[in-house]
Design an enzyme around this catalytic site. Structure first.
Site, mmCIF file in Angstrom:
data_model
loop_
_atom_site.group_PDB
_atom_site.id
_atom_site.type_symbol
_atom_site.label_atom_id
_atom_site.label_comp_id
_atom_site.label_asym_id
_atom_site.label_seq_id
_atom_site.Cartn_x
_atom_site.Cartn_y
_atom_site.Cartn_z
ATOM 1 N N ASP A 132 0.785 -1.230 0.000
ATOM 2 C CA ASP A 132 0.000 0.000 0.000
ATOM 3 C C ASP A 132 0.824 1.291 0.000
ATOM 4 O OD1 ASP A 132 -2.408 1.521 0.118
ATOM 5 O OD2 ASP A 132 -2.116 1.761 2.272
ATOM 6 N N CYS A 189 -21.832 -2.721 -18.380
ATOM 7 C CA CYS A 189 -22.307 -2.390 -17.026
ATOM 8 C C CYS A 189 -21.818 -0.991 -16.621
ATOM 9 C CB CYS A 189 -21.768 -3.433 -16.054
ATOM 10 S SG CYS A 189 -22.157 -3.090 -14.334
ATOM 11 N N CYS A 192 -21.569 0.932 -10.956
ATOM 12 C CA CYS A 192 -20.754 1.674 -9.989
ATOM 13 C C CYS A 192 -20.823 3.180 -10.270
ATOM 14 C CB CYS A 192 -19.303 1.179 -10.012
ATOM 15 S SG CYS A 192 -18.572 1.128 -11.641
ATOM 16 N N CYS A 249 -19.344 1.648 -4.635
ATOM 17 C CA CYS A 249 -19.053 1.210 -6.014
ATOM 18 C C CYS A 249 -18.613 -0.248 -6.070
ATOM 19 C CB CYS A 249 -18.035 2.135 -6.678
ATOM 20 S SG CYS A 249 -16.490 2.313 -5.790
HETATM 21 C C1 B12 Z 1 -4.397 6.903 -3.298
HETATM 22 C C2 B12 Z 1 -5.235 5.690 -3.021
HETATM 23 C C3 B12 Z 1 -6.606 5.877 -2.843
HETATM 24 C C4 B12 Z 1 -7.301 7.198 -3.182
HETATM 25 C C5 B12 Z 1 -7.484 7.266 -4.720
HETATM 26 C C6 B12 Z 1 -8.158 6.018 -5.299
HETATM 27 C C7 B12 Z 1 -8.010 5.804 -6.787
HETATM 28 N N1 B12 Z 1 -8.989 5.160 -7.375
HETATM 29 O O1 B12 Z 1 -7.024 6.214 -7.395
HETATM 30 C C8 B12 Z 1 -8.615 7.075 -2.348
HETATM 31 C C9 B12 Z 1 -8.393 7.681 -0.960
HETATM 32 C C10 B12 Z 1 -9.854 7.714 -2.968
HETATM 33 C C11 B12 Z 1 -8.707 5.556 -2.211
HETATM 34 C C12 B12 Z 1 -9.886 4.884 -1.961
HETATM 35 C C13 B12 Z 1 -9.980 3.504 -1.836
HETATM 36 N N2 B12 Z 1 -8.950 2.628 -1.741
HETATM 37 CO CO1 B12 Z 1 -7.096 3.107 -2.090
HETATM 38 N N3 B12 Z 1 -5.282 3.356 -2.550
HETATM 39 C C14 B12 Z 1 -4.645 4.399 -2.952
HETATM 40 C C15 B12 Z 1 -3.176 4.037 -3.270
HETATM 41 C C16 B12 Z 1 -2.303 4.433 -2.081
HETATM 42 C C17 B12 Z 1 -2.649 4.661 -4.583
HETATM 43 C C18 B12 Z 1 -3.631 4.540 -5.767
HETATM 44 C C19 B12 Z 1 -3.209 5.361 -6.943
HETATM 45 O O2 B12 Z 1 -2.039 5.401 -7.295
HETATM 46 N N4 B12 Z 1 -4.190 6.047 -7.581
HETATM 47 C C20 B12 Z 1 -3.938 6.786 -8.791
HETATM 48 C C21 B12 Z 1 -4.601 6.045 -9.956
HETATM 49 C C22 B12 Z 1 -4.274 6.743 -11.288
HETATM 50 O O3 B12 Z 1 -3.996 4.785 -9.956
HETATM 51 P P1 B12 Z 1 -4.807 3.396 -9.850
HETATM 52 O O4 B12 Z 1 -6.226 3.590 -9.492
HETATM 53 O O5 B12 Z 1 -4.010 2.448 -9.045
HETATM 54 O O6 B12 Z 1 -4.783 2.990 -11.394
HETATM 55 C C23 B12 Z 1 -3.610 2.451 -12.023
HETATM 56 C C24 B12 Z 1 -3.934 1.096 -12.648
HETATM 57 O O7 B12 Z 1 -5.039 0.506 -12.042
HETATM 58 C C25 B12 Z 1 -4.057 1.383 -14.118
HETATM 59 N N5 B12 Z 1 -5.426 1.490 -14.651
HETATM 60 C C26 B12 Z 1 -6.397 2.309 -14.231
HETATM 61 N N6 B12 Z 1 -7.463 2.158 -15.025
HETATM 62 C C27 B12 Z 1 -7.144 1.237 -15.953
HETATM 63 C C28 B12 Z 1 -7.884 0.729 -17.022
HETATM 64 C C29 B12 Z 1 -7.289 -0.219 -17.852
HETATM 65 C C30 B12 Z 1 -8.077 -0.757 -18.995
HETATM 66 C C31 B12 Z 1 -5.951 -0.665 -17.610
HETATM 67 C C32 B12 Z 1 -5.324 -1.662 -18.484
HETATM 68 C C33 B12 Z 1 -5.226 -0.142 -16.542
HETATM 69 C C34 B12 Z 1 -5.840 0.790 -15.734
HETATM 70 O O8 B12 Z 1 -3.472 2.653 -14.369
HETATM 71 C C35 B12 Z 1 -3.281 3.389 -13.179
HETATM 72 C C36 B12 Z 1 -1.851 3.906 -13.130
HETATM 73 O O9 B12 Z 1 -1.653 4.869 -14.112
HETATM 74 C C37 B12 Z 1 -3.291 2.477 -3.439
HETATM 75 C C38 B12 Z 1 -2.032 1.687 -3.033
HETATM 76 C C39 B12 Z 1 -0.971 1.744 -4.129
HETATM 77 N N7 B12 Z 1 0.270 1.908 -3.710
HETATM 78 O O10 B12 Z 1 -1.247 1.641 -5.319
HETATM 79 C C40 B12 Z 1 -4.515 2.120 -2.552
HETATM 80 C C41 B12 Z 1 -5.466 1.017 -3.049
HETATM 81 C C42 B12 Z 1 -5.713 1.261 -4.511
HETATM 82 N N8 B12 Z 1 -6.690 1.285 -2.308
HETATM 83 C C43 B12 Z 1 -7.352 0.233 -1.969
HETATM 84 C C44 B12 Z 1 -8.617 0.231 -1.334
HETATM 85 C C45 B12 Z 1 -9.062 -1.066 -0.690
HETATM 86 C C46 B12 Z 1 -9.406 1.397 -1.329
HETATM 87 C C47 B12 Z 1 -10.889 1.534 -0.927
HETATM 88 C C48 B12 Z 1 -11.760 0.325 -1.269
HETATM 89 C C49 B12 Z 1 -10.960 1.860 0.596
HETATM 90 C C50 B12 Z 1 -12.354 2.222 1.095
HETATM 91 N N9 B12 Z 1 -13.215 1.241 1.328
HETATM 92 O O11 B12 Z 1 -12.678 3.360 1.291
HETATM 93 C C51 B12 Z 1 -11.296 2.795 -1.736
HETATM 94 C C52 B12 Z 1 -11.767 2.441 -3.160
HETATM 95 C C53 B12 Z 1 -12.183 3.649 -3.958
HETATM 96 C C54 B12 Z 1 -12.015 3.433 -5.459
HETATM 97 N N10 B12 Z 1 -13.114 3.230 -6.168
HETATM 98 O O12 B12 Z 1 -10.862 3.439 -5.941
HETATM 99 C C55 B12 Z 1 -6.644 -1.043 -2.439
HETATM 100 C C56 B12 Z 1 -7.364 -1.560 -3.710
HETATM 101 C C57 B12 Z 1 -7.585 -3.061 -3.777
HETATM 102 C C58 B12 Z 1 -8.313 -3.451 -5.071
HETATM 103 N N11 B12 Z 1 -8.972 -4.594 -5.032
HETATM 104 O O13 B12 Z 1 -8.290 -2.751 -6.061
HETATM 105 C C59 B12 Z 1 -5.168 -0.489 -2.697
HETATM 106 C C60 B12 Z 1 -4.411 -1.208 -3.813
HETATM 107 C C61 B12 Z 1 -4.422 -0.631 -1.339
HETATM 108 C C62 B12 Z 1 -3.956 -2.056 -1.081
HETATM 109 N N12 B12 Z 1 -2.663 -2.293 -1.017
HETATM 110 O O14 B12 Z 1 -4.737 -2.974 -0.939
HETATM 111 N N13 B12 Z 1 -7.482 4.959 -2.389
HETATM 112 S S1 SF4 Z 2 -16.689 -2.315 -11.827
HETATM 113 FE FE1 SF4 Z 2 -18.529 -1.133 -12.220
HETATM 114 S S2 SF4 Z 2 -18.878 -1.351 -14.423
HETATM 115 FE FE2 SF4 Z 2 -17.451 -2.968 -13.822
HETATM 116 S S3 SF4 Z 2 -18.766 -4.732 -13.438
HETATM 117 FE FE3 SF4 Z 2 -18.423 -3.694 -11.451
HETATM 118 S S4 SF4 Z 2 -20.183 -2.285 -11.248
HETATM 119 FE FE4 SF4 Z 2 -20.096 -2.942 -13.402
HETATM 120 S S1 SF4 Z 3 -15.712 4.818 -2.948
HETATM 121 FE FE1 SF4 Z 3 -17.790 5.738 -2.831
HETATM 122 S S2 SF4 Z 3 -17.500 7.904 -3.338
HETATM 123 FE FE2 SF4 Z 3 -15.602 6.831 -3.955
HETATM 124 S S3 SF4 Z 3 -15.938 6.316 -6.124
HETATM 125 FE FE3 SF4 Z 3 -16.686 4.548 -4.956
HETATM 126 S S4 SF4 Z 3 -18.900 4.963 -4.618
HETATM 127 FE FE4 SF4 Z 3 -17.949 6.878 -5.270
#
Ligand code: B12
Ligand code: SF4
Ligand code: SF4
Length: 347
Positions: A132, A189, A192, A249
């Site tokens: 993480d 779908c 979310c 979501c």
């Molecule tokens: C910052 C962070 C957050 C932020 C931003 C979340 C986000 N979506 O970016 C906030 C605080 C909002 C957050 C929330 C949550 N988080 Co968080 N978070 C992180 C952290 C520290 C960095 C994520 C990051 O770099 N975000 C920036 C975006 C650009 O990067 P990314 O989403 O990882 O996407 C990369 C790839 O997935 C890829 N990608 C994205 N889209 C696509 C599409 C395609 C087609 C392809 C090929 C690739 C691809 O490209 C991106 C890189 O450029 C990671 C740990 C880590 N070191 O990675 C945990 C992590 C992502 N979080 C985690 C969790 C559990 C959560 C929550 C569920 C917690 C909660 N219940 O509140 C929520 C989920 C919200 C959500 N829908 O994402 C887990 C996810 C586990 C999983 N199954 O995915 C992680 C991995 C922590 C862990 N070690 O377990 N988080």
């Molecule tokens: S991540 Fe969102 S769009 Fe993808 S299957 Fe789940 S609810 Fe549907």
């Molecule tokens: S964690 Fe909650 S607020 Fe964040 S993207 Fe998912 S549904 Fe929206």
């Protein structure tokens, strides 16, 4: 060594998912920087400072790294989803924070895996554990290692068992045959996107405007955990009863309908929906004692009470007036202002 051998060893260490990715930059690293430049990281400085560039290449963390062993630890418990829960008197804590803090537990499992890999390799191995907090694109490498695809909600989803997984990695100097990323299975779908109360899932991603990403500044998870100051007023109502994190979501995702649940004691839930009146009255010491060893402490006491005030305002019960008046008299201006806002909501 093969991916199957690695999976067998990871299974012995308690990881339900495991796979191998090459320790090289991923194509979507560019997107990460665009995401930060768009402001989507909000005030999470650890994502935007010098550590942003470290994410470009895992060898910045371990120069000798050749492979990344990616693991997934199931944390789902057989308790309700937030979308099935309806009690105005209670708050809601997100699923990942119901039990003990996963960082330590994951690290212990990865240390065991490290030791087993060394035994198995029979040669000197350099390695580094990440969970993480390391500047590594964890979801990207987990996808490359075949653990799942990136859903429109941006979570890593496993076809068989859903998305309730913590991710962790072991960077190793061993050359291990990499796994293959699975195809995306979201199809048409959009549950979310439609269910997100703050419309935080916005167009964008490595595939351009056709894809999806999360604008953290709108995400309830960010607002209730990471944001230290005031929650923008226009977003407060949509937060509902959430006091720490958000799972909507994932709750609505069809791939989580038959999600597996863990029976392991370290991940057993303690608290998912505490009574709002009880948590509004906690002293700082009581807060620490109640949530000791769980992720909830990350919100800190004042952030937590700020969230509790918002949730009380949103739940709108008349019996919240007295506890909110107490919070409104707090010496901490952050707590007092949110409590005054909540009192206005009670009317
Ligand atoms: C910052 C962070 C957050 C932020 C931003 C979340 C986000 N979506 O970016 C906030 C605080 C909002 C957050 C929330 C949550 N988080 Co968080 N978070 C992180 C952290 C520290 C960095 C994520 C990051 O770099 N975000 C920036 C975006 C650009 O990067 P990314 O989403 O990882 O996407 C990369 C790839 O997935 C890829 N990608 C994205 N889209 C696509 C599409 C395609 C087609 C392809 C090929 C690739 C691809 O490209 C991106 C890189 O450029 C990671 C740990 C880590 N070191 O990675 C945990 C992590 C992502 N979080 C985690 C969790 C559990 C959560 C929550 C569920 C917690 C909660 N219940 O509140 C929520 C989920 C919200 C959500 N829908 O994402 C887990 C996810 C586990 C999983 N199954 O995915 C992680 C991995 C922590 C862990 N070690 O377990 N988080
Ligand atoms: S991540 Fe969102 S769009 Fe993808 S299957 Fe789940 S609810 Fe549907
Ligand atoms: S964690 Fe909650 S607020 Fe964040 S993207 Fe998912 S549904 Fe929206």
């Amino acid at each position: 060594m093969t991916g199957d051998e690695v999976r067998a060893l990871a299974g012995e260490c308690g990881f339900e998912l495991a796979g191998v990715a090459q320790a090289v930059p991923v194509a979507e690293r560019e997107w990460y920087h665009e995401w930060v430049a768009a402001g989507y990281a909000g005030e999470m400085r650890y994502l935007a400072d010098r550590r942003a560039d470290v994410r470009n290449d895992p060898r910045n963390l371990l120069p000798s790294a050749r492979s990344i062993v990616c693991v997934g630890k199931l944390y789902n418990a057989p308790w309700p989803y937030s979308t099935q829960f309806d009690s105005s008197e209670r708050a809601w804590i997100s699923r990942y924070a119901w039990g003990g803090d996963y960082h330590d537990e994951m690290r212990r499992g990865l240390e065991r895996l490290d030791a087993l890999l060394r035994q198995h390799a029979g040669a000197p191995v350099e390695s580094k554990i990440c969970v993480d907090t390391a500047p590594l694109l964890e979801r990207s490498y987990a996808r490359m290692a075949g653990l799942g695809w990136i859903g429109k909600n941006t979570c890593l989803i496993n076809q068989q068992s859903g998305s309730w997984y913590f991710l962790g990695e072991l960077l190793v100097s061993l050359e291990i045959a990499p796994d293959t990323p699975p195809p995306g299975r979201c199809g048409t779908c959009s549950r979310c996107i439609d269910a997100c109360p703050t419309q935080a899932i916005v167009p964008g991603g490595p595939e351009g405007e056709q894809g999806h990403t999360v604008d953290s500044r709108l995400c309830i998870s960010y607002l209730t955990i990471e944001l230290r100051g005031a929650v923008p007023e226009e977003l407060r109502t949509a937060i509902g009863g959430h006091v720490f994190g958000c799972d909507i979501c994932q709750d609505v995702c069809p791939w989580n309908r038959r999600a597996s649940a863990t029976g392991e004691s370290a991940y057993q839930p303690r608290e998912c929906a505490p009574p709002l009146e009880k948590i509004a009255a906690l002293t700082e010491e009581e807060f620490r004692a109640m949530f000791h060893g769980t992720p909830v402490t990350r919100a800190r006491y004042r952030g937590f009470l700020r969230n509790v005030a918002i949730a009380m305002g949103n739940r709108g019960l008349p019996q919240f007036r007295a506890p909110l008046e107490k919070l409104a008299a707090s010496e901490d201006p952050l707590i007092a202002e949110h409590a005054r806002w909540a009192l206005e909501q009670l009317g």
